[in-house]
Every structure is written in C-alpha cells, then in structure tokens.
Scaffold this motif. Structure first.
Motif, short mmCIF file in Angstrom:
data_model
loop_
_atom_site.label_atom_id
_atom_site.label_comp_id
_atom_site.label_asym_id
_atom_site.label_seq_id
_atom_site.Cartn_x
_atom_site.Cartn_y
_atom_site.Cartn_z
N ILE A 63 0.87 -1.17 0.00
CA ILE A 63 0.00 0.00 0.00
C ILE A 63 0.91 1.22 0.00
CG2 ILE A 63 -1.83 1.25 1.18
CD1 ILE A 63 -2.65 -1.34 2.52
N ALA A 64 0.94 1.94 -1.11
CA ALA A 64 1.80 3.11 -1.26
C ALA A 64 0.92 4.35 -1.36
CB ALA A 64 2.68 2.98 -2.50
N THR A 65 1.15 5.33 -0.47
CA THR A 65 0.23 6.46 -0.34
C THR A 65 0.97 7.78 -0.53
OG1 THR A 65 -1.05 5.19 1.26
CG2 THR A 65 -1.48 7.55 1.15
N LEU A 66 0.39 8.64 -1.36
CA LEU A 66 0.89 10.00 -1.56
C LEU A 66 -0.23 10.97 -1.22
CD1 LEU A 66 3.33 11.70 -2.61
CD2 LEU A 66 2.25 11.63 -4.87
N GLY A 67 -0.03 11.79 -0.19
CA GLY A 67 -1.08 12.72 0.25
C GLY A 67 -1.94 12.08 1.32
N SER A 68 -2.91 12.85 1.80
CA SER A 68 -3.79 12.36 2.86
C SER A 68 -5.17 12.99 2.70
CB SER A 68 -3.22 12.70 4.24
OG SER A 68 -3.10 14.10 4.40
N GLY A 69 -6.13 12.45 3.43
CA GLY A 69 -7.49 12.96 3.38
C GLY A 69 -8.49 11.83 3.36
N PRO A 70 -9.77 12.15 3.47
CA PRO A 70 -10.80 11.12 3.57
C PRO A 70 -11.25 10.54 2.23
CG PRO A 70 -11.78 13.29 3.75
CD PRO A 70 -10.30 13.51 3.67
N GLY A 71 -10.92 11.18 1.12
CA GLY A 71 -11.38 10.72 -0.19
C GLY A 71 -10.27 10.02 -0.93
N GLY A 72 -10.00 10.49 -2.13
CA GLY A 72 -8.85 9.99 -2.87
C GLY A 72 -9.15 8.85 -3.81
N LEU A 73 -8.06 8.36 -4.40
CA LEU A 73 -8.13 7.39 -5.50
C LEU A 73 -7.15 6.26 -5.25
CD1 LEU A 73 -9.01 6.65 -8.49
CD2 LEU A 73 -7.04 8.05 -9.22
N VAL A 74 -7.61 5.03 -5.45
CA VAL A 74 -6.74 3.85 -5.45
C VAL A 74 -6.55 3.40 -6.90
CG1 VAL A 74 -6.64 1.40 -4.88
CG2 VAL A 74 -7.31 3.04 -3.13
N LEU A 75 -5.30 3.20 -7.28
CA LEU A 75 -4.97 2.55 -8.54
C LEU A 75 -4.36 1.21 -8.19
CD1 LEU A 75 -3.45 5.58 -10.53
CD2 LEU A 75 -5.77 4.61 -10.69
N ALA A 76 -4.99 0.13 -8.61
CA ALA A 76 -4.68 -1.19 -8.06
C ALA A 76 -4.34 -2.19 -9.16
CB ALA A 76 -5.85 -1.70 -7.24
N GLY A 77 -3.54 -3.16 -8.77
CA GLY A 77 -3.23 -4.28 -9.65
C GLY A 77 -2.63 -5.42 -8.85
N HIS A 78 -2.57 -6.59 -9.48
CA HIS A 78 -1.93 -7.72 -8.81
C HIS A 78 -0.53 -7.93 -9.37
CE1 HIS A 78 -2.69 -10.53 -12.22
NE2 HIS A 78 -3.88 -9.96 -12.32
N THR A 79 0.34 -8.42 -8.51
CA THR A 79 1.76 -8.56 -8.84
C THR A 79 2.10 -9.94 -9.36
OG1 THR A 79 2.23 -9.21 -6.57
CG2 THR A 79 2.42 -6.86 -7.10
N ASP A 80 1.18 -10.89 -9.29
CA ASP A 80 1.48 -12.26 -9.68
C ASP A 80 1.05 -12.53 -11.12
OD1 ASP A 80 -1.19 -11.91 -8.64
OD2 ASP A 80 -1.47 -14.08 -8.77
N THR A 81 1.56 -13.62 -11.65
CA THR A 81 1.16 -14.09 -12.98
C THR A 81 0.74 -15.56 -12.86
OG1 THR A 81 3.29 -15.00 -13.69
CG2 THR A 81 2.95 -12.63 -13.99
N VAL A 82 0.10 -16.04 -13.91
CA VAL A 82 -0.15 -17.48 -14.01
C VAL A 82 1.14 -18.19 -14.40
CG1 VAL A 82 -2.58 -17.24 -14.61
CG2 VAL A 82 -0.85 -17.19 -16.43
N PRO A 83 1.20 -19.53 -14.27
CA PRO A 83 2.33 -20.28 -14.82
C PRO A 83 2.37 -20.15 -16.35
CG PRO A 83 1.08 -21.63 -13.27
CD PRO A 83 0.26 -20.39 -13.53
N CYS A 84 3.49 -20.52 -16.93
CA CYS A 84 3.60 -20.46 -18.39
C CYS A 84 4.34 -21.69 -18.89
CB CYS A 84 4.31 -19.19 -18.83
SG CYS A 84 6.08 -19.17 -18.43
N ASN A 85 4.29 -21.90 -20.18
CA ASN A 85 5.02 -22.97 -20.86
C ASN A 85 6.06 -22.32 -21.77
OD1 ASN A 85 1.83 -23.99 -20.83
ND2 ASN A 85 3.31 -25.50 -20.08
N PRO A 86 7.28 -22.11 -21.28
CA PRO A 86 8.28 -21.38 -22.07
C PRO A 86 8.52 -21.98 -23.45
CG PRO A 86 9.03 -21.63 -19.81
CD PRO A 86 7.79 -22.47 -19.94
#
Length: 386
Positions: A63-86
């Motif tokens: 959770i990385a935060t810039l600024g403060s206050g009761p509102g604001g915006l979350v920009l979200a994503g997942h860091t993992d991937t599925v397996p692959c077949n190289p």
C-alpha cells in the motif's frame, strides 16, 4: 538513485518471476515485484507499507500512499502471474522483448505492465500538493487464491472513495462482472463384485443422481436470474471434471466431481451452496453413500458498481466508452467491500492474458497514461466535493 525509465521498469518487473499457483511446486514469492515497486514509488514521495500475508511466507501486499485525506483514489493491480510454458513462447517469458510495436513478456498484459504506467502518469504531479490521497495498491495471489485482496478486506484498508483496477479491458471501463465458485463433491460408496450389485454401493450411480439434481438446480437458477448486461445473461454451472472407479468388473467405491458456478450480481454464494447441500442429503440417505461437499477455494463474489458512480462517469468521459461487463472475475468485489466505488479499466486485452507470447501493444501506453492523469487530476488534485 534515479528513477528508471518506463521501459526499464517494465523490463525489471517482467524479469522478477512471481507465479502464483495452487500447485505448490509452481508457486513463487511476489516479494521481488513488491520491493521494486516500493523503491520506485518511494522515490516519488509515496509512503510505502509492505504487508505480509499471514500464513503465506514470501507473499505480501503493498500500500503506497501520496497525500492524505478522507477521499482519494486507489490505482490497483496484482503482482502475480499465471504459470507459463516457455517452450510454447516465441520469446523469453521473463524478459522484455520489443517486436511488432508490442512489448512481449509474462505479465505484460495481465498485469504487471499497469504499474509502470501509473508511475509514468504520477511522476509529473509528485511535487504538487495533493488535496486527496493517491494510493497505489499491489496485491498477491490474484491468479490463485485471491489471498492478497481477501487480507486487505479483512484488515479494513486501504481507505478511499474511488478505485480503478488495471486488469486487461482494452481501455473500456467495466463496472460489473460475474463471480466464480469452484466446488468439489466426493462420494464414498462400497466396492464389490459387479456380478452382484447388492454387494456394494455404486458411487458412480449415486453421482449420476447428484449430477441430475445439479442440472435441475442450474435450470431453476437460470429461470430466476437474468442480467442483460452480460453476453451470457444467466448464471452458469460447468461440470468440469469427474473421476471414479478403477475396473469395469468392480462396483465403484469412490467418485469425485469438480465444477464451477458463475453467479450474477445479487446472487449470494452461501445461499447457492446451501441449496446444493439440501439436494445432497436425501441422495446420500437413499443411496446409502457418504457425500462430502466442499469449495475448492472461498470463491470470488460477483461485482457491481452503480452506473451513476463518479468513478464510472469519469472513466466513461476519459475513454469515450460506456461502462460494460466482463465474464472474468477480479479483485473488484473486495475493494467495494472496503467502501470504494470501483471500476475495472486497463490497457491490455483479455485475449492475450494467460497465453503464450503475451504482450501489451505500444499504442495503448499513451492513452492509458492520459486517462490515469485525468483521474489523478479529478480525484486527487482537486478538493473533495461534499
């Protein structure tokens, strides 16, 4: 240390393997990705909180935060991937390859590639006073157990009014999707010689009755529930795999069925499971078998954000597209549980996700950065409206 370029960030994230998988021998830590993001965002002035996932060594949310206050915006994503077949890839999955006006690599589309675009969008504003916070959220294990998002929902953080998850939607806003439940039924009967059925209790025959009842239940749900926002407007149930027996001349003692359910918004997973349980008990008694029914994982609820939500209006204005629906599941329901109005919007295409030679088209980069800047300006640089 200077901030790496957009392309350098992209390459570094692809070079940090972070596969999540229900098979333990394929599952990997996501900490390499988390620490890269924390370093880069920290250079831009974000306060970075790395939160380990309880009971899962090597897994964490950021959770990385810039600024403060009761509102604001979350920009979200997942860091993992599925397996692959190289061996099925034309390029190295864990490296950035530029070809055909595309950036190839595992996670380029789904969805490590979203994070460098966030950083590109925010770096020009990092020295401006934020009226409301911008929160960059990076989660663990979206592709397997959703444990990262579920841990956030349980902890009650982060807090914000609006959120965008950068899953691959072709830059078309998505405000609704179906849920997913994966279930397993095990039937234990009694083996015996096939020449005399009275010597055993056939688990396959009992499963035949179970399947008939499941299909009746599916039909009843499809008559009751309908949502025209979806190309398949009814809930679905797919009988995915079945295993049972070992020889034609032996009464089958064990049979297992695994299936999935895709509920519509408004359908409650606990109620669906209770309906299945109610059907199984009489069959077990009649057939004199043991029937065990368990979810394979907790499941992802269906997701819906109101059509008139400010984040929906903003993304429709910035993209020029009306918000729609998708069939795949995301972490959106968990952010909504935290009190946010959430939208799914990202530069990749779902057709490229989970495929060999996954890529992000270069012509998606500039429009994505422009959209993200518009969101930051509206929800973070302007004072919150009462």
């Amino acid at each position: 240390m200077s901030l790496p370029s957009l392309k350098q960030q992209f390459a570094a994230l692809l070079a940090a393997p972070s596969i999540s998988c229900t098979q333990a021998d394929l599952d990997q830590s996501n900490l390499g990705v988390i620490h890269l993001l924390a370093d880069w965002l920290g250079q831009l002035g974000f306060a970075c909180d790395i939160q380990p996932i309880a009971g899962q060594p090597g897994k964490a949310n950021l959770i990385a935060t810039l600024g403060s206050g009761p509102g604001g915006l979350v920009l979200a994503g997942h860091t993992d991937t599925v397996p692959c077949n190289p061996e099925r890839w034309s390029y190295e999955p864990f490296a950035l390859t530029e070809a055909d006006n595309r950036w190839y690599g595992l996670g380029s589309c789904d969805m490590k590639g979203f994070f460098p675009l966030i950083i590109e969008a925010v770096k020009d504003y990092a020295d401006q006073p934020f009226q409301q916070p911008l929160i960059v959220l990076a989660t663990a294990d979206e592709e397997s157990s959703m444990s990262g998002a579920r841990a956030l929902a349980a902890s009650g953080q982060p807090k914000a009014r609006h959120a965008v998850i950068g899953e691959p939607t072709g830059l078309r806003p998505i405000r609704v999707h179906k849920g997913i439940m994966m279930e397993r039924i095990d039937i234990i009967g009694q083996a015996g010689h096939s020449s005399d059925p009275s010597l055993g209790r056939n688990a396959i025959e009992a499963m035949h009755v179970v399947i008939s009842d499941l299909l009746e239940l599916r039909s009843a749900w499809q008559k009751r529930w309908n949502n025209p926002l979806f190309s398949v407007p009814t809930p679905t149930m797919n009988l995915g795999c079945i295993h049972g027996g070992d020889n034609p001349n032996r009464i089958c003692a064990k049979c297992a069925l695994e299936f999935d359910i895709r509920p519509l918004p408004g359908m409650d997973g606990d109620e669906l499971r209770a309906a299945i349980h109610a059907r199984l008990a009489p069959i077990a008694a009649e057939r004199q078998v043991q029937i065990d029914y368990q979810p394979l994982f907790p499941g992802v609820p269906a997701f819906e954000t109101a059509a008139d939500a400010p984040i929906v209006a903003a993304c429709e204005r910035l993209t020029g597209h009306s918000a729609g629906s998708v069939a795949f599941a995301t972490e959106g329901p968990y952010l909504n549980q935290l009190g946010m109005q959430t939208l799914i919007l990202g530069p990749g295409d779902i057709d490229q996700a989970h495929q060999p030679d996954e890529f992000l088209a270069l012509d998606r980069i500039e429009p994505t950065v422009r959209i993200l800047r518009g969101l930051i300006e509206q929800f973070c640089l302007q004072p919150t409206r009462p």
